[in-house]
Design an enzyme around this catalytic site. Structure first.
Site, PDB file in Angstrom:
ATOM      1  N   GLY A 118     -13.615  -4.163 -15.746  1.00  0.00           N
ATOM      2  CA  GLY A 118     -12.367  -3.417 -15.811  1.00  0.00           C
ATOM      3  C   GLY A 118     -12.166  -2.351 -14.746  1.00  0.00           C
ATOM      4  N   GLU A 166     -19.917  -5.546 -16.260  1.00  0.00           N
ATOM      5  CA  GLU A 166     -19.574  -6.832 -15.637  1.00  0.00           C
ATOM      6  C   GLU A 166     -18.273  -6.727 -14.844  1.00  0.00           C
ATOM      7  OE1 GLU A 166     -20.267  -9.032 -19.292  1.00  0.00           O
ATOM      8  OE2 GLU A 166     -18.170  -8.814 -19.850  1.00  0.00           O
ATOM      9  N   ARG A 172     -13.015  -7.474 -10.495  1.00  0.00           N
ATOM     10  CA  ARG A 172     -12.027  -7.019  -9.526  1.00  0.00           C
ATOM     11  C   ARG A 172     -12.632  -6.084  -8.473  1.00  0.00           C
ATOM     12  NH1 ARG A 172      -6.600  -6.810 -10.680  1.00  0.00           N
ATOM     13  NH2 ARG A 172      -7.110  -7.023 -12.881  1.00  0.00           N
ATOM     14  N   TYR A 182       2.394 -10.490 -13.753  1.00  0.00           N
ATOM     15  CA  TYR A 182       2.208  -9.106 -14.236  1.00  0.00           C
ATOM     16  C   TYR A 182       3.103  -8.113 -13.510  1.00  0.00           C
ATOM     17  CZ  TYR A 182      -2.379 -11.344 -15.074  1.00  0.00           C
ATOM     18  OH  TYR A 182      -3.397 -12.214 -15.412  1.00  0.00           O
ATOM     19  N   CYS A 238      10.671 -23.006  -7.416  1.00  0.00           N
ATOM     20  CA  CYS A 238      11.999 -23.083  -8.021  1.00  0.00           C
ATOM     21  C   CYS A 238      12.247 -22.043  -9.112  1.00  0.00           C
ATOM     22  CB  CYS A 238      12.153 -24.472  -8.622  1.00  0.00           C
ATOM     23  SG  CYS A 238      10.907 -24.742  -9.892  1.00  0.00           S
ATOM     24  N   TYR A 256      -8.641 -12.592  -8.609  1.00  0.00           N
ATOM     25  CA  TYR A 256      -7.601 -13.285  -9.380  1.00  0.00           C
ATOM     26  C   TYR A 256      -6.445 -13.735  -8.489  1.00  0.00           C
ATOM     27  CZ  TYR A 256     -10.377 -10.831 -12.840  1.00  0.00           C
ATOM     28  OH  TYR A 256     -11.437 -10.339 -13.560  1.00  0.00           O
TER      29      TYR A 256
HETATM   30  C1  PLP Z   1     -15.281 -10.258 -20.787  1.00  0.00           C
HETATM   31  C2  PLP Z   1     -14.858  -9.817 -19.432  1.00  0.00           C
HETATM   32  N1  PLP Z   1     -15.757  -9.236 -18.636  1.00  0.00           N
HETATM   33  C3  PLP Z   1     -15.450  -8.831 -17.392  1.00  0.00           C
HETATM   34  C4  PLP Z   1     -14.177  -8.960 -16.901  1.00  0.00           C
HETATM   35  C5  PLP Z   1     -13.907  -8.487 -15.523  1.00  0.00           C
HETATM   36  O1  PLP Z   1     -12.901  -7.573 -15.460  1.00  0.00           O
HETATM   37  P1  PLP Z   1     -12.528  -6.889 -14.075  1.00  0.00           P
HETATM   38  O2  PLP Z   1     -12.274  -7.949 -13.101  1.00  0.00           O
HETATM   39  O3  PLP Z   1     -11.327  -6.106 -14.393  1.00  0.00           O
HETATM   40  O4  PLP Z   1     -13.691  -6.039 -13.708  1.00  0.00           O
HETATM   41  C6  PLP Z   1     -13.193  -9.541 -17.698  1.00  0.00           C
HETATM   42  C7  PLP Z   1     -11.775  -9.621 -17.267  1.00  0.00           C
HETATM   43  O5  PLP Z   1     -11.002  -8.787 -17.692  1.00  0.00           O
HETATM   44  C8  PLP Z   1     -13.545 -10.000 -18.997  1.00  0.00           C
HETATM   45  O6  PLP Z   1     -12.651 -10.614 -19.770  1.00  0.00           O
HETATM   46  N1  LYS Z   2      -5.937 -12.113 -14.066  1.00  0.00           N
HETATM   47  C1  LYS Z   2      -5.835 -10.683 -14.292  1.00  0.00           C
HETATM   48  C2  LYS Z   2      -7.115 -10.069 -14.734  1.00  0.00           C
HETATM   49  C3  LYS Z   2      -7.677 -10.702 -15.965  1.00  0.00           C
HETATM   50  C4  LYS Z   2      -9.078 -10.371 -16.153  1.00  0.00           C
HETATM   51  C5  LYS Z   2      -9.813 -11.345 -17.002  1.00  0.00           C
HETATM   52  N2  LYS Z   2     -10.094 -10.905 -18.337  1.00  0.00           N
HETATM   53  C6  LYS Z   2      -5.276 -10.011 -13.053  1.00  0.00           C
HETATM   54  O1  LYS Z   2      -4.978 -10.661 -12.097  1.00  0.00           O
HETATM   55  O2  LYS Z   2      -5.114  -8.823 -13.021  1.00  0.00           O
END
Ligand code: PLP
Ligand code: LYS
Length: 428
Positions: free
Chosen positions: A255, A290, A293, A333, A361, A390
């Site tokens: 996160g 974990e 991003r 988003y 489209c 992502y």
């Molecule tokens: C269980 C879990 N762990 C880790 C992450 C990685 O999150 P982020 O890419 O925001 O660090 C996610 C995505 O939200 C997730 O669903």
């Molecule tokens: N796909 C999302 C993040 C999701 C993370 C996975 N739990 C994004 O682009 O911001």
């Protein structure tokens, strides 16, 4: 947190590689303006557009900064953010483990050389064939950990004879993140409700090697409001960990957010680490995280070429060859991505409000609306920033558009461009 906590992967040469990336000297965020326009132009000429360009050195730098901020934590890269094999190898070489959302991601992690015991499989409503595959790889010697968010999943593992490592995912009832669709902390589909966590631990302990408690607040935590919610999340996780006791580690999920706008400041990782330490203070367990991003977001750009310019000066539309099928985040988003013209003369052009839109489209296939940009011309090369997380991963073939290619900044082809023939390859 216990004082004798050790990194999940032996220090060794690979961690030194990440340290070579020198976290002290590496900026907390790589802005779109920092990318070398000439280099990107050359790569676009060679590989065509739309095109992801990924800087693998930046991946290593981001890992090194994480390691510096969390020296004793188990760091498991969330593979879903970017699964390119070269990215996985860079992360592995930097000494992080892998957190996987599916059997497919577990397979990718093992194939990229992660040790089984550095791999977590986070099983959310896991399909039968995912459990079958992961248990088979465990039987073959991959000593991975399965993170379980429901009593049903424990039963399904028992039925398969699995008695390996299990981590229980709790739902602490509070989430955080950049959009409601990615705030998992309070969403009912994730984890064991707080009031049932102790009971699920008690039922799991006789049958599995229960190593940890897991919770994930959501993705893209950035800004004061989110950080406050994350604090609340951490406090609840700490309470739950105290209740169940006897844990090797407490995994507070991913996160960690990054700034998407040029004028936003990056998070202070040390402050995040201090908040986590404070909230989890007194627990005799290692910390696990974990992040996805944070590791890859600013390590890639998406290159796209303008093919159509229309509209009056105040409502200019630049039609480009990338669309929501290449980068879904703005459509899904309303996510903001910086856009930069890579044309050498763009600095001399007037700025005007420009809408940058793709070939799909749907009216949602728009990367920005009325954003001040140098007046575009047909053939211009544009770059969209912070697409390493992502970005490619959420690409699709909607409208029968082949997925783009992905090339390293050094010029190595990471993922080939899909062909028209690929689109029908699975049809019978
Ligand atoms: C269980 C879990 N762990 C880790 C992450 C990685 O999150 P982020 O890419 O925001 O660090 C996610 C995505 O939200 C997730 O669903
Ligand atoms: N796909 C999302 C993040 C999701 C993370 C996975 N739990 C994004 O682009 O911001």
């Amino acid at each position: 947190m216990s004082d004798d906590a050790t990194p999940v992967t032996d220090g060794g040469e690979s961690v030194a590689d990440a340290a070579d990336a020198d976290p002290e000297d590496s900026p907390a965020i790589r802005r779109l303006a920092d990318w070398d326009a000439d280099r990107l132009s050359d790569i676009a000429d060679e590989h065509d557009t739309p095109l992801y360009v990924t800087d693998l050195d930046r991946v290593a730098e981001n890992c090194a900064r994480l390691r510096a901020a969390f020296p004793d934590a188990d760091l498991r890269y969330a593979v879903k953010a970017n699964t390119a094999r070269a990215v996985l190898e860079a992360v592995r070489d930097a000494g992080l483990g892998a957190e996987c959302a599916s059997a497919g991601e577990v397979r990718r992690a093992l194939d990229a050389g992660f040790d089984g015991d550095d791999v977590d499989y986070t099983a959310v409503n896991p399909p039968e064939r995912d459990l079958d595959a992961v248990v088979e790889w465990w039987e073959d010697g991959a000593d991975l950990t399965i993170t379980v968010g429901a009593a049903d999943t424990l039963d399904r593992l028992r039925e398969r004879g699995y008695d390996g490592r299990v981590c229980v995912r709790a739902n602490p009832g509070v989430g955080a993140g950049h959009h409601e669709k990615v705030r998992t902390g309070g969403a009912a589909k994730f984890g064991v409700p707080a009031e049932r966590v102790a009971e699920v631990f008690a039922s799991a302990r006789p049958d599995f090697d229960v190593v940890g408690l897991h919770a994930h607040a959501g993705s893209g935590i950035h800004g004061d409001e989110d950080l406050a919610a994350h604090r609340e999340f951490l406090a609840r996780v700490a309470d739950l960990a105290g209740d169940v006791g006897d844990l090797e580690y407490v995994n507070v999920g991913g996160g960690i957010g990054v700034p998407y706008r040029d004028d936003e400041e990056p998070l202070d990782l040390d402050a995040v680490a201090a908040a986590i330490r404070e909230e989890l203070d007194g627990l005799d367990a290692r910390l696990a995280l974990e992040p996805g991003r944070y590791v890859v977001a600013d390590a890639a750009v998406l290159l796209t070429r303008v093919n159509t310019v229309k509209g009056a000066p105040n409502e200019l539309v630049a039609g480009v060859d990338a669309g929501m099928t290449d980068l879904l985040r703005p459509a899904m988003y309303d996510a903001f991505h910086e856009i930069r013209s890579l044309e050498p003369d763009s600095v001399d052009r007037e700025e005007a409000p420009v809408t940058v839109a793709g070939p799909i489209c749907e009216s949602g296939d728009t990367f920005c609306e009325g954003r001040p940009l140098p007046v575009p011309e047909r053939g211009d090369l544009l770059a969209l920033g912070n697409v390493g997380a992502y970005g490619y991963e959420m690409a699709s073939t909607y409208n029968s558009r082949p997925r783009p290619a992905d090339v390293s900044l050094a010029g190595e082809l990471l993922r080939e461009r899909e062909s028209l023939a690929d689109l029908t390859r699975l049809e019978r």
